[in-house]
Design an enzyme around this catalytic site. Structure first.
Site, PDB file in Angstrom:
ATOM      1  N   GLY A   1       0.815  -1.210   0.000  1.00  0.00           N
ATOM      2  CA  GLY A   1       0.000   0.000   0.000  1.00  0.00           C
ATOM      3  C   GLY A   1       0.846   1.257   0.000  1.00  0.00           C
TER       4      GLY A   1
ATOM      5  CE  LYS B   1       7.755   7.991  -4.395  1.00  0.00           C
ATOM      6  NZ  LYS B   1       8.347   7.520  -5.682  1.00  0.00           N
TER       7      LYS B   1
ATOM      8  CG  ASP C   1       5.554  -2.996  -5.018  1.00  0.00           C
ATOM      9  OD1 ASP C   1       6.222  -4.026  -5.203  1.00  0.00           O
ATOM     10  OD2 ASP C   1       6.026  -1.976  -4.475  1.00  0.00           O
ATOM     11  CG  ASN C   2       7.936  -0.323  -7.701  1.00  0.00           C
ATOM     12  OD1 ASN C   2       7.125   0.316  -7.042  1.00  0.00           O
ATOM     13  ND2 ASN C   2       9.127  -0.651  -7.236  1.00  0.00           N
TER      14      ASN C   2
ATOM     15  CG  ASP D   1       7.168   3.760  -7.532  1.00  0.00           C
ATOM     16  OD1 ASP D   1       6.889   4.911  -7.150  1.00  0.00           O
ATOM     17  OD2 ASP D   1       6.467   2.784  -7.260  1.00  0.00           O
TER      18      ASP D   1
END
Length: 502
Positions: free
Chosen positions: A98, A121, A260-261, A270
């Site tokens: 997450g 971010k 997740d990237n 990312d």
């Protein structure tokens, strides 16, 4: 959900036309989370052109930018959330990751009718922070700003940089560092790991909601396909094959290709330990956390396929009610990815060496050049740029050969190349123009990025950062005033490792 979670909302600030479709999904998709205010925000960079493209009031936003882009104030209509997702990190599955330091402020429809996320971010802890501080240091923020905007100028699908703000308070890593917040714009922040999050919980209903949302948002042309979820896997596979091929065309190494990237939209996301290769070596790794070379330059296409297989696994219950049938159908897509990638990569490499037509022997010609470049430690970017110059006139051969330690080593290849060009219909002038349009003169050289970061962090001097952004905005132009930025690093300037910002 409240649209003014902070009492100190900017009075009179222009309304951003938020239309927050992700926040309208069921609550298991995210956690409501306001940014955590910072001590003394200062706006250090605002992307006026991007703001205008998004349909925002750039002048008014820049005026109040320190408060808005630090998270100290929310604009009306913002519905800040931290997104839930899981992911394979270096091959090991983590069922809950997450947004640990990112907060999605909301979405806008840009001037071209595209839906875009606006995300902070480094805006503070969230329920997914896993004991982290939720903050970002200035160095990684500047790196992401530089590289994401450079990727955009190179024509590679990527998230974008809207703003960077210093916070006036330190973050603590190996040492105390100045804190910063980065504002990122993306087609969406949905990842392979988002699908994995629900698959790991056996939540097929949420998987279907997510898949339907992705199709509506990113792939509406497949909406009426007989098996729309298999078509979704095919569409994502093609975008990833194209994206990773483009990375290789410019010597880009992502550095942390965890699931997740990997975005479902097909954008690069990312930019933590990412880097551009100087000397050509397919085994190149920069990321300090990639100790086994899993995400080395030449491994990226195979990792893309591995990640797609993980996406395919999550879609199995949607593809077909019979597991064996679903597996068979998904495997066909995953296997076809290799051919898709090769098609995209070979087309781009033909363009890089000046070929407008196709012959079966072209792959051998390209691979033989790469082999000489590797053996002779040639700079990846300069070699192809100088080849484009050579295509205009044989008088430029000495400059091209200077890229190689032994300048005679490339002579046999040049003879084969010229023979092949004799069967290609382009004129020398047209060929050279086309080659210079795909072989950049300027990339974000690692040592230049580090110089810009050091000046900003140690001296509060952003002039090198600004200079880099200026030159990288036009990577395919010669820009004589910035000629030193095209040169590779001297031995003492070489950057051997890059680092994640967390």
């Amino acid at each position: 959900m409240s649209s003014s979670l902070h009492d100190n909302a900017v009075l009179g600030a222009p309304p951003v036309p938020f239309d927050n479709s992700y926040a309208r999904l069921p609550p298991q998709f995210f956690a409501e989370q306001a940014p955590t205010p910072v001590a003394a925000p200062r706006l250090i960079k605002f992307n006026t052109a991007l703001a205008s493209e998004l349909g925002l009031d750039a002048e008014a936003l820049e005026q109040d930018g320190a408060a808005i882009f630090s998270g100290n104030a929310l604009l009306p209509g913002s519905q800040p959330v931290a997104m839930a997702y899981a992911g394979h990190q270096f091959g090991g599955f983590v069922p809950q990751l997450g947004d640990g330091r990112a907060i999605l402020l909301g979405e806008v429809i840009d001037r071209n009718g595209r839906r875009r996320d606006i995300q902070l971010k480094g805006a503070g802890p969230t329920p997914f922070s896993r004991r982290g501080d939720g903050r970002a240091a200035l160095g990684p923020v500047l790196r992401e700003y530089i590289v994401s905007e450079a990727m955009y100028a190179l024509g590679i699908p990527t998230t974008r940089a809207l703003a960077a703000v210093t916070t006036g308070q330190p973050v603590y890593r190996e040492e105390a560092l100045p804190g910063a917040v980065f504002t990122r714009v993306a087609a969406s922040h949905i990842r392979v790991g988002t699908f994995q999050y629900f698959a790991a919980r056996g939540d097929t209903d949420s998987l279907r909601i997510l898949a339907d949302y992705v199709i509506d948002r990113h792939y509406p042309d497949i909406k009426d396909r007989k098996n729309r979820y298999l078509a979704l896997l095919e569409a994502v596979a093609d975008r990833q094959a194209s994206l990773i091929a483009r990375w290789l065309h410019v010597g880009f190494i992502h550095g942390v290709m965890n699931t997740d990237n990997m975005t479902i939209s097909g954008e690069t996301i990312d930019f933590g330990p990412c880097a551009f290769m100087d000397v050509y070596d397919p085994a190149t790794v920069f990321s300090s956390i990639d100790r086994q070379g899993r995400y080395a330059y030449a491994n990226q296409p195979a990792i893309g396929q591995w990640n797609l297989a993980r996406l395919g696994e999550t879609l199995l219950p949607l593809i077909d009610p019979t597991l064996d049938t679903a597996v068979e159908l998904a495997n066909e897509v995953i296997k076809a990815y290799g051919e898709r990638f090769q098609t995209h990569w070979l087309a781009g490499m033909r363009a890089k060496i000046g070929l407008a037509t196709e012959e079966d022997s072209d792959l051998d010609l390209i691979q033989s050049l790469l082999a000489v470049m590797h053996e002779q430690e040639a700079d990846f970017t300069l070699t192809f740029r100088r080849l484009g110059v050579l295509a205009a006139s044989d008088d430029n051969e000495a400059a091209f050969a200077a890229s190689f330690k032994d300048q005679q080593s490339v002579t046999p290849w040049l003879a084969l190349w010229r023979e092949r060009l004799g069967r290609d219909p382009q004129s020398p002038a047209a060929r050279a123009k086309a080659m210079l349009g795909v072989n950049p003169a300027f990339i974000p050289r690692n040592h230049r990025i580090e110089q810009a970061i050091a000046a900003a962090v140690e001296e509060d001097d952003f002039s090198l950062f600004e200079a880099l952004l200026t030159v990288l905005a036009k990577p395919y132009e010669d820009q004589p005033a910035f000629a030193p930025y095209a040169e590779p690093p001297r031995p003492a300037e070489r950057v051997l490792q890059t680092f994640c910002g967390t």
